[in-house]
Design an enzyme around this catalytic site. Structure first.
Site, mmCIF file in Angstrom:
data_model
loop_
_atom_site.group_PDB
_atom_site.id
_atom_site.type_symbol
_atom_site.label_atom_id
_atom_site.label_comp_id
_atom_site.label_asym_id
_atom_site.label_seq_id
_atom_site.Cartn_x
_atom_site.Cartn_y
_atom_site.Cartn_z
ATOM 1 N N GLU A 57 37.146 41.764 33.067
ATOM 2 C CA GLU A 57 38.100 42.079 32.170
ATOM 3 C C GLU A 57 37.511 41.768 30.860
ATOM 4 O O GLU A 57 37.788 42.515 29.698
ATOM 5 C CB GLU A 57 39.621 41.518 32.312
ATOM 6 N N HIS A 124 51.415 39.700 39.831
ATOM 7 C CA HIS A 124 51.345 41.205 39.823
ATOM 8 C C HIS A 124 52.617 41.819 39.271
ATOM 9 O O HIS A 124 52.973 42.905 39.522
ATOM 10 C CB HIS A 124 51.082 41.898 41.259
HETATM 11 C C1 LIG Z 1 40.650 38.919 37.349
HETATM 12 C C2 LIG Z 1 41.248 40.096 38.460
HETATM 13 N N1 LIG Z 1 40.987 41.278 38.439
HETATM 14 C C3 LIG Z 1 41.498 42.258 39.100
HETATM 15 C C4 LIG Z 1 41.922 42.040 40.141
HETATM 16 C C5 LIG Z 1 42.586 43.088 41.193
HETATM 17 N N2 LIG Z 1 41.762 42.874 42.504
HETATM 18 C C6 LIG Z 1 42.357 42.423 43.396
HETATM 19 S S1 LIG Z 1 41.442 42.282 44.813
HETATM 20 C C7 LIG Z 1 40.450 43.095 44.067
HETATM 21 C C8 LIG Z 1 39.056 43.653 44.555
HETATM 22 C C9 LIG Z 1 38.217 42.668 45.127
HETATM 23 O O1 LIG Z 1 36.990 42.960 45.748
HETATM 24 P P1 LIG Z 1 36.093 41.681 46.213
HETATM 25 O O2 LIG Z 1 35.917 40.897 45.573
HETATM 26 O O3 LIG Z 1 34.975 42.784 46.865
HETATM 27 O O4 LIG Z 1 37.073 41.206 47.814
HETATM 28 P P2 LIG Z 1 37.357 42.096 48.946
HETATM 29 O O5 LIG Z 1 38.983 42.718 48.796
HETATM 30 O O6 LIG Z 1 36.545 43.148 49.335
HETATM 31 O O7 LIG Z 1 37.497 41.111 49.875
HETATM 32 C C10 LIG Z 1 40.514 43.532 42.793
HETATM 33 C C11 LIG Z 1 40.109 44.550 41.676
HETATM 34 C C12 LIG Z 1 42.253 40.550 40.356
HETATM 35 N N3 LIG Z 1 42.867 40.161 41.473
HETATM 36 N N4 LIG Z 1 41.659 39.732 39.744
#
Ligand SMILES: Cc1ncc(C[n+]2csc(CCOP(=O)(O)OP(=O)(O)O)c2C)c(N)n1
Ligand SMILES: Cc1ncc(C[n+]2csc(CCOP(=O)(O)OP(=O)(O)O)c2C)c(N)n1
Ligand SMILES: [Mg+2]
Ligand SMILES: [Mg+2]
Lengths: 320, 316, 320, 316
Positions: A57, A124
């Site tokens: 972000e 959220h």
């Molecule tokens: C700082 C932040 N930005 C956006 C999000 C929204 N978000 C939640 S899970 C996710 C994807 C996470 O991907 P990854 O780290 O690869 O974990 P996975 O879900 O694949 O286990 C996002 C963008 C968040 N939780 N925190």
């Protein structure tokens, strides 16, 4: 019928179509169309202009500032308003100060899916508009209707200053309108969402609908409550608020955010300072409770103001 | 592993039946990795699991009821309905409760380890899991760097499940393998094919051991595929078939079961019996929790401070 | 004679000496003693307990949360309050929510050298207390005197919740006292810094001194202005404010932060809601101007409220 | 280089004489590095200088008056008294104006380069300088990773001057050389001994060239010593003598002068004449600015928005 969410999508489609300087940047906004599908089909309709960002972000907003310097008009989608905190520094210290420091304009729109829904919990559900509003250099829009979601988003993209567009997730699917608006109030003007003579409720975003429902309830008892939909909390249309209070003599400010400071404090403080003599009774505020936003719908329903609690606050106010 | 899988399948069913508020996030395909970490940790260690760590949580001692209660919002759960789904923990027992902001838990574990050091405790390990997407956050970077500077016994498991929500690796980072990041922090890095339980037990186990021995932070980058949507609302249509059918797309649970049978350690009948038994356990937990009360707003203090008398209450 | 800054140093020395769970973490705080020398000599006096951090505000605060979980009581020095923005997420979403979510206490003290000084410009002058105050789960202290700097910092470390300690850089060297206090008001109690009968000025931190100077000036004209020093803005001592307004009938809230929201809005909104009938005339607010904080002393002196502008606002208020 | 050095010495004198509000931050010892970058960039490129980049700013076309006016708070300066010292720039001419928060400018340069790409411009380079301490910020990480993913023509010069304010490298990072970070981002990394002008011109020049050719982000990690305090208020007593006397502690300006003489490209007399001439230029600039008006609060709009009619003005 078009939903609030579809209106946001349509506004972005139009902004992209009308102005080659516009692009969209955010997590999962490209092929996937965004966590809420607010950018659905836009990546294919506008190739190369709807880009997935890494989960960064700070860099997302920082890059938008740089792009704005070079004449672009970025739209940044933050996945949830709550996740704007890692980008907080770039928003309040970089985007918000650029024009004042350098006289170079910073036409960025940052979309913040805001507010609570059942089961969305502490991280959220947040309503951060009042936090950002403390900073000079930002414009903060809080549309409460499908029409405003559309026209104000278009206006946000057209404004030459950084705009935080606080779209409410609860309204995404709940709210429907006949079609897209052809005309709209300009940013900075509040709207009388319901006329009344006995009390004024000032609200914004999802709370406008709670206030309208409460007003409806009180109408059965013979009270006519006026509801002011702020539309933008910065700028805040003090004139429209004062004019309403002049008609009713009673003020209740309702916000979904936490009780310390924020929109309701600013509204009440302005009316107390500038419209003291218009008030027949002490002004009141109704905010969320002073804790993080609970997950369980039982708790959440008590945490946030709702039509019944607005109605109760109004009855108290009318009894004074 | 098996318990985690069956529990999550049950939760997914409940979700589809509209019995769960909020999202349901599965660790399907990540159980071998997560469980290996949970098993390598000891009582007294610190563990900050993330969204796909049901298996690791259970292995580290989480009661299955904690998960079910949090998902169903039982008042008797560890979060008492205030928090849901994966946002749970019992910090006093070393299980930190994640906040949603990706990357935020890593520095918390670092601080926990600093505290243990201040307190003169040795041989403690702190571990946390993140995804490929989390590696793009500033929080990830600051925390890993801090851990490296303080030479903390941190084990960071990066589950590269190929996607961050819908975003593929090539939009998330540009290095060959995320383990290359370890070099830049001056810490030890390891890779593992996380579809293989054996390999996970070995690599994660050794990483935990090394951290415990005082070799500083250890980063394990695991390759696997998320065998579910980001959450149960997501059909994950964006995952290419070719990837699903590649070795990366194998199901670690099935692979492990095959291995057990190949080695003659278990028969198909054994596996079936375990499954039945485990399913039973899951069904019982859910049945129990479904009879439990929901949180009651009237019983809430509505105060975020522990020092209640300093709460900024409002009279109006 | 002891300065405000020395009082902060002494409080930290005492906290370290009294409680082995206390440690200090921040940029340059160790041998160097911190950018402002607030931790001078502490690293050598308390070996291993005053640690330099990397330039990583997010991880600094995040690590403090983890350490607090394990029973420590960290003091985090942010070099300037303005640089708390990269640590914003950990402060408002992790530290502030920990207890509510998990029932594990989070006794962290985050020191924020706050407020403007001549020539410090937009990014070394900010007053962020009102921004943080919107979040539940935080306590926000704003000491205006040497005595309070000392006793409130000790109290901050003793409190079982996260405390943002907003120490004012302008007061660091300017303010001197005879010695360290032996007794103090508890956190949550405001102080009548000057008694009066004609009007109440509610102020905090450096603005208390501008208000006192203005009160002095008006006293020459025969007006006696009461000055309330809030001491802590969250909790906010509404009772003391209302009692003062009950005596004077007139309210001016003064803050060094920006005009939208913040402390002055909260104070005026509370008095309007809860003490409406106490007010003889409309309440007023005086804040900094609605731009970033300018570098040049000429501009800075106009941007922030000062004794002359407070006096002018008071004259207006008294004329009503 | 020489102009930067003499200008900054003059500013330091003005500071000591109490003629400057706020701090004065010198690039002493970093001129060779900074100037090399400024020289390698072309008109139309983007440059976000940081605190120790007086030399690079001048080389990239900053008027010496811009610096003096900003330090002295002249109304006629680019920041019109609103900002001071190193917080200056003219973004329209490709010189971004830094905010103080370390690391924040890198992603802005990334965005500038994304914009140029959208606009169909090719052959543009965007450059920025940071210190060793800045490498610990989350902003640094997020921006470099973004640049790598987007394969942007970014040149990041990391001036490892051994200290972040008073904090030595070993409390800031734990890798051998910060250039190791480049591997983890999947970008090209280079090192240079920044006490040697020749080496800087070569390495930085090549990095800029490579970025321009489309080889993606380039990271240059330079080794040198800050030959001044963090700011002029700081006596830097924490810098060990041994380090000052080591090769890292050499003054790039003196080294360059020696080289010039060794090679017979300039005589001592030439150098003296340049110095005199340059000093003259500095003195004139300062004299000019000292006669200029200070900003007048009454002339300020006190509005942070460009859309003034949307300003949230207050009547009370
Ligand atoms: C700082 C932040 N930005 C956006 C999000 C929204 N978000 C939640 S899970 C996710 C994807 C996470 O991907 P990854 O780290 O690869 O974990 P996975 O879900 O694949 O286990 C996002 C963008 C968040 N939780 N925190
Ligand atoms: C986010 C942030 N935290 C803290 C500071 C305060 N600060 C200003 S310069 C500095 C040291 C910078 O060190 P380095 O990056 O090595 O650059 P150098 O001064 O050595 O050129 C610090 C801590 C800041 N500007 N930004
Ligand atoms: Mg992933
Ligand atoms: Mg440095």
């Amino acid at each position: 019928m078009i939903t609030y969410l579809e209106a946001i999508r349509e506004a972005q489609a139009k902004a992209l179509a009308d102005d080659p300087r516009v692009y969209i940047y955010g997590q999962d906004v490209a092929e996937f169309g965004g966590a809420f599908k607010a950018t659905k089909n836009l990546a294919s309709a506008f190739p190369g202009r709807v880009l997935n960002s890494p989960i960064s972000e700070d860099a997302m907003v920082g890059s938008a500032v740089g792009a704005a310097i070079e004449g672009m008009r970025p739209i940044v989608e933050i996945q949830y308003a709550d996740f704007s905190t890692p980008g907080f520094n770039q928003i309040v210290n970089h985007a918000a100060t650029l024009y004042w420091r350098t006289q170079v304009k910073c036409p960025i729109t940052i979309r913040l899916p805001s507010g609570g829904t059942a089961g969305s919990g502490p991280f959220h559900s947040q309503s951060m508009e009042g936090v950002y509003a403390q900073y000079p250099g930002l414009i903060i829009l809080t549309p409460a209707t499908v029409e405003d979601a559309y026209s104000m988003l278009l206006e946000a993209v057209a404004i030459d200053d950084p705009v935080l567009f606080c779209e409410h997730k609860y309204l995404y699917y709940h709210l429907k309108a006949e079609g897209l608006p052809t005309e709209a109030l300009p940013v900075g003007k509040a709207r009388i969402a319901r006329q009344g003579r006995d009390a004024t409720v000032v609200a914004y975003s999802a709370m406008v609908h709670e206030a309208l429902a409460a007003a409806e309830e009180l109408s059965a008892d013979g009270y006519e409550v006026e509801v002011v939909d702020l539309r933008s909390i910065k700028p805040l249309d003090t004139d429209t608020i004062l004019a309403s209070v002049a008609r009713t003599g009673r003020l209740l400010a309702v916000g979904e955010a936490w009780p310390w400071g924020g929109v309701t404090a600013e509204v009440v403080a302005r009316v107390a300072s500038e419209g003291f003599e218009l008030l027949d009774v002490p002004p009141r505020r109704l905010n969320a409770k002073n804790t993080p936003i609970p997950f369980h719908p039982n708790l959440w329903g008590t945490h946030r103001p709702t039509a019944p609690t607005v109605a109760r606050a109004l009855r108290d106010l009318l009894r004074l | 592993m098996l318990l985690a899988r069956l529990l999550e399948e049950k939760l997914a069913n409940l979700y589809r039946a509209g019995k769960i508020n909020g999202g349901v996030f599965l660790g399907k395909g990540q159980e071998a990795l997560s469980a290996s970490l949970g098993m390598a940790l000891k009582k007294g260690d610190i563990f900050a699991p993330l969204i796909r760590d049901q298996a690791g949580r259970l292995a580290f001692g989480e009661d299955i009821l904690d998960a079910v209660r949090t998902y169903l919002g039982s008042k008797l759960g560890p979060m008492r309905g205030r928090e849901g789904n994966v946002h749970r923990g019992l910090p006093r027992e070393g299980r930190y409760a994640m906040i949603s902001h990706l990357g935020a838990m890593i520095s918390a574990v670092c601080g926990g380890l600093m505290a243990r050091r201040f307190q003169g405790q040795t041989g403690v390990v702190g571990a946390t899991c993140v995804g490929d997407g989390c590696s793009s956050t500033g929080a990830f970077h600051e925390a890993l760097n801090l851990a490296a500077v303080e030479k903390l016994p941190l084990v960071l498991v990066v589950a590269n499940n190929q996607f961050a929500y819908s975003t593929p690796n090539d939009r998330e980072f540009a290095c060959k393998n995320l383990v290359d990041r370890a070099i830049g922090y001056g810490i030890e890095g390891h890779t593992v094919d996380a579809t293989e339980l054996d390999a996970c037990l070995d690599v994660v186990g050794r990483a935990v051991e090394r951290a415990r021995e005082g070799r500083g932070p250890q980063m394990v980058v695991a390759t696997l595929l998320r065998l579910a949507g980001h959450g149960e609302h997501d059909d994950a249509a964006y995952i290419p078939e070719a990837l699903k059918n590649s070795p990366t797309g194998r199901d670690c649970l099935k692979v492990a079961e095959c291995t057990l049978m190949e080695r003659g350690w278990a028969s198909a009948a054994d596996l079936e019996a375990w499954r039945e038994e485990t399913l039973q356990q899951v069904e019982e937990a859910v049945a129990t929790v479904q009879r439990e009360p929901a949180p009651d707003p009237a019983e809430e203090t509505w105060c975020a401070l522990s020092t209640q008398e300093l709460d900024d209450t409002f009279r109006a």
